[in-house]
Scaffold this motif. Structure first.
Motif, mmCIF file in Angstrom:
data_model
loop_
_atom_site.group_PDB
_atom_site.id
_atom_site.type_symbol
_atom_site.label_atom_id
_atom_site.label_comp_id
_atom_site.label_asym_id
_atom_site.label_seq_id
_atom_site.Cartn_x
_atom_site.Cartn_y
_atom_site.Cartn_z
ATOM 1 N N ALA A 1 0.829 -1.202 0.000
ATOM 2 C CA ALA A 1 0.000 0.000 0.000
ATOM 3 C C ALA A 1 0.864 1.253 0.000
ATOM 4 N N VAL A 2 1.970 1.228 0.748
ATOM 5 C CA VAL A 2 2.908 2.353 0.739
ATOM 6 C C VAL A 2 3.495 2.538 -0.655
ATOM 7 N N CYS A 3 3.928 1.438 -1.282
ATOM 8 C CA CYS A 3 4.525 1.526 -2.619
ATOM 9 C C CYS A 3 3.510 2.030 -3.640
ATOM 10 N N ASP A 4 2.268 1.557 -3.541
ATOM 11 C CA ASP A 4 1.227 2.031 -4.460
ATOM 12 C C ASP A 4 1.025 3.533 -4.301
ATOM 13 N N PHE A 5 0.998 3.992 -3.058
ATOM 14 C CA PHE A 5 0.815 5.417 -2.815
ATOM 15 C C PHE A 5 1.964 6.228 -3.407
ATOM 16 N N VAL A 6 3.194 5.843 -3.094
ATOM 17 C CA VAL A 6 4.366 6.591 -3.571
ATOM 18 C C VAL A 6 4.420 6.580 -5.091
ATOM 19 N N HIS A 7 4.155 5.421 -5.692
ATOM 20 C CA HIS A 7 4.203 5.291 -7.154
ATOM 21 C C HIS A 7 3.230 6.262 -7.825
ATOM 22 N N ASN A 8 2.065 6.450 -7.215
ATOM 23 C CA ASN A 8 1.050 7.327 -7.792
ATOM 24 C C ASN A 8 1.190 8.787 -7.350
ATOM 25 N N HIS A 9 1.845 9.000 -6.212
ATOM 26 C CA HIS A 9 1.954 10.350 -5.662
ATOM 27 C C HIS A 9 3.077 11.155 -6.309
ATOM 28 N N VAL A 10 4.175 10.477 -6.662
ATOM 29 C CA VAL A 10 5.358 11.150 -7.200
ATOM 30 C C VAL A 10 5.413 10.952 -8.718
ATOM 31 N N ARG A 11 5.700 12.026 -9.440
ATOM 32 C CA ARG A 11 5.830 11.967 -10.898
ATOM 33 C C ARG A 11 7.304 11.863 -11.268
ATOM 34 N N PHE A 12 7.631 10.812 -12.042
ATOM 35 C CA PHE A 12 9.035 10.570 -12.404
ATOM 36 C C PHE A 12 9.469 11.473 -13.549
ATOM 37 N N GLY A 13 10.709 11.964 -13.466
ATOM 38 C CA GLY A 13 11.293 12.730 -14.562
ATOM 39 C C GLY A 13 12.742 13.064 -14.243
ATOM 40 N N TYR A 14 13.659 12.766 -15.180
ATOM 41 C CA TYR A 14 15.074 13.070 -14.942
ATOM 42 C C TYR A 14 15.300 14.564 -14.751
ATOM 43 N N GLU A 15 14.434 15.378 -15.353
ATOM 44 C CA GLU A 15 14.577 16.821 -15.196
ATOM 45 C C GLU A 15 14.282 17.270 -13.771
ATOM 46 N N HIS A 16 13.685 16.397 -12.967
ATOM 47 C CA HIS A 16 13.366 16.737 -11.580
ATOM 48 C C HIS A 16 14.455 16.285 -10.600
ATOM 49 N N SER A 17 15.530 15.698 -11.121
ATOM 50 C CA SER A 17 16.578 15.182 -10.239
ATOM 51 C C SER A 17 17.243 16.310 -9.450
ATOM 52 N N PRO B 1 20.068 16.272 -6.038
ATOM 53 C CA PRO B 1 20.748 15.388 -5.078
ATOM 54 C C PRO B 1 20.441 15.683 -3.626
ATOM 55 N N THR B 2 19.888 16.830 -3.324
ATOM 56 C CA THR B 2 19.612 17.186 -1.933
ATOM 57 C C THR B 2 18.170 16.908 -1.518
ATOM 58 N N ARG B 3 17.315 16.438 -2.425
ATOM 59 C CA ARG B 3 15.900 16.246 -2.099
ATOM 60 C C ARG B 3 15.728 15.113 -1.079
ATOM 61 N N THR B 4 14.979 15.380 -0.029
ATOM 62 C CA THR B 4 14.716 14.388 1.010
ATOM 63 C C THR B 4 13.338 13.756 0.792
ATOM 64 N N ALA B 5 13.018 12.764 1.627
ATOM 65 C CA ALA B 5 11.719 12.101 1.532
ATOM 66 C C ALA B 5 10.584 13.091 1.755
ATOM 67 N N ALA B 6 10.713 13.930 2.774
ATOM 68 C CA ALA B 6 9.659 14.901 3.070
ATOM 69 C C ALA B 6 9.492 15.896 1.929
ATOM 70 N N ARG C 1 6.159 16.222 -5.009
ATOM 71 C CA ARG C 1 5.486 15.227 -5.841
ATOM 72 C C ARG C 1 6.180 14.984 -7.180
ATOM 73 N N VAL C 2 7.474 15.220 -7.252
ATOM 74 C CA VAL C 2 8.276 14.908 -8.434
ATOM 75 C C VAL C 2 9.600 14.314 -7.955
ATOM 76 N N GLY C 3 10.279 13.590 -8.872
ATOM 77 C CA GLY C 3 11.581 13.066 -8.506
ATOM 78 C C GLY C 3 12.022 11.944 -9.428
ATOM 79 N N VAL C 4 13.127 11.331 -9.037
ATOM 80 C CA VAL C 4 13.666 10.166 -9.740
ATOM 81 C C VAL C 4 13.606 8.980 -8.786
ATOM 82 N N CYS C 5 14.164 7.832 -9.198
ATOM 83 C CA CYS C 5 13.962 6.600 -8.433
ATOM 84 C C CYS C 5 14.424 6.727 -6.981
ATOM 85 N N ARG C 6 15.497 7.459 -6.721
ATOM 86 C CA ARG C 6 15.957 7.597 -5.339
ATOM 87 C C ARG C 6 14.940 8.344 -4.486
ATOM 88 N N ASP C 7 14.200 9.287 -5.079
ATOM 89 C CA ASP C 7 13.183 10.035 -4.339
ATOM 90 C C ASP C 7 11.978 9.149 -4.016
#
Length: 256
Positions: free
Chosen positions: A118-134, A136-141, A147-153
């Motif tokens: 359920a956590v993974c489903d939420f994160v997968h749908n909540h965050v929009r993937f894009g390399y342009e959003h990378s 290195p300092t972005r935290t989980a919060a 609501r954007v990021g790359v795989c590490r986010d």
């Protein structure tokens, strides 16, 4: 520089051709194990253009990431001591900022595997993937808010939520192949995913892809990306190119 580019020791018996690290120009390389058991390479990079590469062949059973939907969550008091550090907040995973949201949204009748999914489903749908959003300092919060990021986010956010729910969770890096995936194939990348401790063992979850994957190759594990960066530099540098591939090898024919 410190590089974490060598296949994890847990796959050592699968290595057919070692993934030796090569640099151009050639410099002395020193290898060592870090506190998490990862194989690290230490070097002094020269001034000017500098290339590091690695290539190898691994056997793989061709199976997907293991699934056990009845894997249970353990009460904290029953967890082995060696996994407790993966319940704590870390550089990129601020459980103290996300705990209230986690308990409000994922503390219902679901437990164990279903809760993590359920956590993974939420994160997968909540965050929009894009390399342009990378960043290195972005935290989980911050990933939660932006609501954007790359795989590490994706991974940092899912880790922080799972830890907030008292589920030990660790950060992983490595290669995720497109073997078994339908075309068109996305460009290969060095990826992040997580492992959670349920039913007395660790299980792979991938909130970025959130689907069935084959041929995953682990490189390193840690608390978050601060522990296992692809490269760590102690001076100014500029990344000019980066290429990743993981391909299914052709079957060898009979010897002549």
């Amino acid at each position: 520089m410190i590089l974490l580019l060598t296949v994890h020791h847990s796959r050592a018996s699968d290595i057919e051709r070692p993934d030796l690290l090569v640099s151009t120009p050639s410099v002395p390389l020193e290898s060592y194990r870090d506190g998490f058991g990862n194989w690290c390479t230490r070097l002094v990079a020269p001034t000017g253009a500098f290339t590091v590469s690695t290539d190898g062949i691994l056997r793989d059973a061709g199976l997907s990431d293991p699934v056990q939907t009845d894997a249970v969550q353990h009460p904290v008091e029953h967890l082995p001591a060696e996994v407790l550090s993966y319940l704590l907040p870390s550089r990129y995973c601020e459980t103290e900022l996300l705990g209230e949201f986690a308990w409000k949204n994922f503390s219902g009748p679901m437990s164990g595997w279903q809760r993590v999914q359920a956590v993974c489903d939420f994160v997968h749908n909540h965050v929009r993937f894009g390399y342009e959003h990378s960043r290195p300092t972005r935290t989980a919060a911050e990933a939660f808010r932006e609501r954007v990021g790359v795989c590490r986010d994706f991974t940092h956010l899912a880790i922080a939520l799972c830890r907030s729910l008292n589920i030990p969770t660790r950060y992983c890096t490595g290669y995720v192949s497109d073997v078994g995936q339908p075309p068109p194939y996305a460009p290969m990348d060095f990826a992040a995913w997580m492992e959670v401790y349920l039913g007395n063992q660790w299980w792979v979850f991938d909130p970025r892809n959130n689907d069935t994957r084959f041929g995953r190759v682990l490189i390193a594990r840690g608390r978050d990306a601060a522990d296992v960066p692809l490269t760590h530099s102690f001076g100014q540098h500029q990344l000019t190119d980066f290429a990743v591939w993981i391909d299914e090898a052709a079957e060898a024919g009979p010897s002549a």
